[in-house]
Scaffold this motif. Structure first.
Motif, mmCIF file in Angstrom:
data_model
loop_
_atom_site.group_PDB
_atom_site.id
_atom_site.type_symbol
_atom_site.label_atom_id
_atom_site.label_comp_id
_atom_site.label_asym_id
_atom_site.label_seq_id
_atom_site.Cartn_x
_atom_site.Cartn_y
_atom_site.Cartn_z
ATOM 1 N N ILE A 159 0.833 -1.199 0.000
ATOM 2 C CA ILE A 159 0.000 0.000 0.000
ATOM 3 C C ILE A 159 0.872 1.255 0.000
ATOM 4 O O ILE A 159 0.571 2.250 -0.677
ATOM 5 C CB ILE A 159 -0.958 -0.012 1.217
ATOM 6 C CG1 ILE A 159 -1.953 -1.175 1.072
ATOM 7 C CG2 ILE A 159 -1.712 1.311 1.354
ATOM 8 C CD1 ILE A 159 -2.746 -1.464 2.334
ATOM 9 N N GLU A 163 -0.482 1.249 -3.896
ATOM 10 C CA GLU A 163 -1.553 0.344 -4.305
ATOM 11 C C GLU A 163 -2.777 0.515 -3.409
ATOM 12 O O GLU A 163 -2.656 0.698 -2.197
ATOM 13 C CB GLU A 163 -1.065 -1.099 -4.265
ATOM 14 C CG GLU A 163 0.107 -1.371 -5.190
ATOM 15 C CD GLU A 163 -0.204 -1.024 -6.640
ATOM 16 O OE1 GLU A 163 -1.089 -1.665 -7.235
ATOM 17 O OE2 GLU A 163 0.448 -0.092 -7.174
ATOM 18 N N SER A 164 -3.952 0.452 -4.007
ATOM 19 C CA SER A 164 -5.202 0.632 -3.266
ATOM 20 C C SER A 164 -5.371 -0.471 -2.216
ATOM 21 O O SER A 164 -5.206 -1.657 -2.533
ATOM 22 C CB SER A 164 -6.384 0.590 -4.224
ATOM 23 O OG SER A 164 -7.608 0.518 -3.519
ATOM 24 N N LYS A 376 -4.792 1.999 -12.885
ATOM 25 C CA LYS A 376 -4.947 2.158 -11.441
ATOM 26 C C LYS A 376 -4.698 3.612 -11.070
ATOM 27 O O LYS A 376 -3.996 4.338 -11.770
ATOM 28 C CB LYS A 376 -3.936 1.282 -10.682
ATOM 29 C CG LYS A 376 -3.961 -0.182 -11.016
ATOM 30 C CD LYS A 376 -2.922 -0.955 -10.198
ATOM 31 C CE LYS A 376 -1.510 -0.604 -10.588
ATOM 32 N NZ LYS A 376 -0.504 -1.430 -9.879
ATOM 33 N N SER A 377 -5.274 4.010 -9.943
ATOM 34 C CA SER A 377 -4.949 5.298 -9.350
ATOM 35 C C SER A 377 -3.921 5.079 -8.257
ATOM 36 O O SER A 377 -3.968 4.078 -7.539
ATOM 37 C CB SER A 377 -6.206 5.952 -8.757
ATOM 38 O OG SER A 377 -7.159 6.222 -9.770
ATOM 39 N N PHE A 379 -2.517 5.328 -4.763
ATOM 40 C CA PHE A 379 -3.092 5.553 -3.435
ATOM 41 C C PHE A 379 -2.074 6.307 -2.590
ATOM 42 O O PHE A 379 -1.048 5.764 -2.196
ATOM 43 C CB PHE A 379 -3.465 4.226 -2.779
ATOM 44 C CG PHE A 379 -4.091 4.385 -1.421
ATOM 45 C CD1 PHE A 379 -5.437 4.717 -1.298
ATOM 46 C CD2 PHE A 379 -3.340 4.228 -0.272
ATOM 47 C CE1 PHE A 379 -6.011 4.878 -0.047
ATOM 48 C CE2 PHE A 379 -3.908 4.387 0.986
ATOM 49 C CZ PHE A 379 -5.253 4.714 1.090
ATOM 50 N N ASP A 380 -2.357 7.566 -2.333
ATOM 51 C CA ASP A 380 -1.446 8.417 -1.570
ATOM 52 C C ASP A 380 -1.799 8.351 -0.092
ATOM 53 O O ASP A 380 -2.931 8.635 0.291
ATOM 54 C CB ASP A 380 -1.554 9.861 -2.079
ATOM 55 C CG ASP A 380 -0.378 10.713 -1.640
ATOM 56 O OD1 ASP A 380 0.071 10.547 -0.485
ATOM 57 O OD2 ASP A 380 0.093 11.532 -2.440
ATOM 58 N N TYR A 383 -3.861 10.921 1.924
ATOM 59 C CA TYR A 383 -5.303 11.084 1.759
ATOM 60 C C TYR A 383 -6.112 9.922 2.315
ATOM 61 O O TYR A 383 -7.317 9.855 2.129
ATOM 62 C CB TYR A 383 -5.644 11.279 0.282
ATOM 63 C CG TYR A 383 -4.914 12.441 -0.314
ATOM 64 C CD1 TYR A 383 -5.109 13.728 0.178
ATOM 65 C CD2 TYR A 383 -4.009 12.257 -1.359
ATOM 66 C CE1 TYR A 383 -4.421 14.798 -0.374
ATOM 67 C CE2 TYR A 383 -3.330 13.325 -1.902
ATOM 68 C CZ TYR A 383 -3.541 14.595 -1.413
ATOM 69 O OH TYR A 383 -2.868 15.661 -1.942
ATOM 70 N N GLY A 384 -5.474 8.999 2.969
ATOM 71 C CA GLY A 384 -6.236 7.871 3.513
ATOM 72 C C GLY A 384 -5.366 6.996 4.372
ATOM 73 O O GLY A 384 -4.143 7.152 4.414
#
Length: 386
Positions: A159, A163-164, A376-377, A379-380, A383-384
């Motif tokens: 992650i 990766e989401s 894919k986006s 995953f930063d 922001y989560g």
């Protein structure tokens, strides 16, 4: 019909894949595609694709290309990509399943990603600072759409690579499935198959090239030989290294050592999963720099002497003793591992799981295959939360 393609490059890797292949082969809604390549197709490594066929699996494609010791790692990777890509174009799988971090795994992921075929990757997020495989593994992670890690620490690291969290599953190490279901050979049965008499005082040794070490792999191996000479009552069984650059020199040195110590030493190119696990189970100690000493051996309560930095960064079970590739340090580690004092550490839980990994992976693959994409986006983490 969901088409799931599993690409394997060595007998050891196939052994890890076996419980997953068995489950997928029994699913009515799955067309299992097995691609055998790399060491499987090498005469020098025993043409081990035949072990896959002997287990009753149909091989969808066999791909041969030159190995790193034949032409250098960069050329081998390029040839592998060029050979794997047209096969994947023909098979048109819904997902390609890959394991680990070797050069052929990187090549297969590159070919699949360039063809917009989703990749599911086992054993991402791990660290092995002593070899090229470190960068190959993380590169495969970035080209994969689905991730199956062996510990929660590794899940978090995948992650961290962007990766989401919804695509990353901590399922445990698939090698422990084989340990859980194993019916081991007895000492007499294994000895008969190998053509040697196996004593109670037995050591299993696997030593691969570690290219980022200061000392050359052959020099490190010489230090190990000198340490083994201090334990003349210890019977040693070498399982020969894989197809990494520099392996040929190590294999030659091991055969020379065996010839000089024929009364207590032997070497084998490819044992297969059941014989290898039986050897680990029967051994008093595992010595070398293989991941099996860190992942599988602890579940068999066999102590491991891990030499050098090849496995640097992996989560360590309590049964693993780390030491540098230096004669005195290796000898001290072997002595500690064989001592009654150390036995209490062998009973501690293995952080790599419970041996029920393959069913977890199969359930997720069946649910996700055909619904995955390669876009894919990132995953930063700002922001989560993972």
């Amino acid at each position: 019909m969901k088409k799931i393609c599993v690409i394997t490059g060595s007998r050891a890797e196939y052994g890890l894949f076996y419980p997953l292949l068995k489950l997928l082969s029994m699913e009515r809604g799955v067309k299992l595609q097995i691609v055998a390549t790399s060491m499987h197709m090498s005469q020098k490594f025993g043409l081990t694709y035949r072990a896959i066929e002997a287990d009753g699996f149909k091989i969808s494609a066999k791909i041969k290309f030159p190995l790193p010791d034949d032409c250098g790692t960069p050329v081998s990777i390029g040839r592998a990509i060029a050979a794997i890509a047209p096969v994947l174009e023909k098979l048109k799988p819904d997902v390609v399943v890959l394991l680990g971090d070797r050069f052929e795994t990187f090549a297969a992921a590159t070919a699949a990603y360039a063809l917009k075929i989703p990749v599911a990757h086992l054993h991402g997020g791990e660290i092995t600072a002593g070899v090229f495989d470190e960068a190959f593994r993380h590169s495969v992670t970035k080209m994969s759409s689905l991730h199956f890690t062996s510990t929660e620490e590794y899940r978090r690291r995948v992650i961290q690579l962007g990766e989401s969290p919804g695509s990353v599953y901590n399922v445990g190490a698939i090698g422990l499935d084989n340990v859980r279901r194993a019916e081991f050979f007895s000492r007499e049965e294994l000895g008969a198959q190998l053509g040697v008499t196996l004593s109670e005082n037995l050591a299993c040794i696997t030593f691969h090239p570690a290219m980022f070490e200061m000392a050359a792999p052959a020099a490190q191996l010489k230090e190990l030989f000198k340490a083994l000479d201090r334990f003349p009552d210890l019977q040693v069984v070498f399982t020969l290294p894989n197809a990494d650059r520099g392996a040929a020199e190590l294999i030659k040195a091991m055969h020379t050592y065996v010839k000089k110590n024929s009364a207590r030493a032997s070497a084998f190119t490819s044992l297969g999963q059941k014989r290898y696990l039986s050897l680990l189970n029967l051994s008093k100690i595992v010595i070398g720099n293989s991941s099996s000493g860190i992942i599988e051996a602890p579940s068999l309560e066999t102590p491991t002497v891990n030499i050098g930095t090849r496995q640097e960064g992996r989560t360590r079970p309590a049964s693993v003793i780390d030491c540098p590739a230096e004669t005195n340090a290796i000898a001290r580690a072997i002595k500690l591992g064989l001592s009654p004092f150390f036995a209490v550490k062998l009973r501690k839980p293995n952080p790599y799981g419970d041996g029920l990994t393959a069913p977890r992976i199969a359930r997720i693959l069946l649910r996700k295959a055909g619904r995955l994409g390669v876009k894919k986006s990132f995953f930063d983490l700002k922001y989560g939360k993972a």
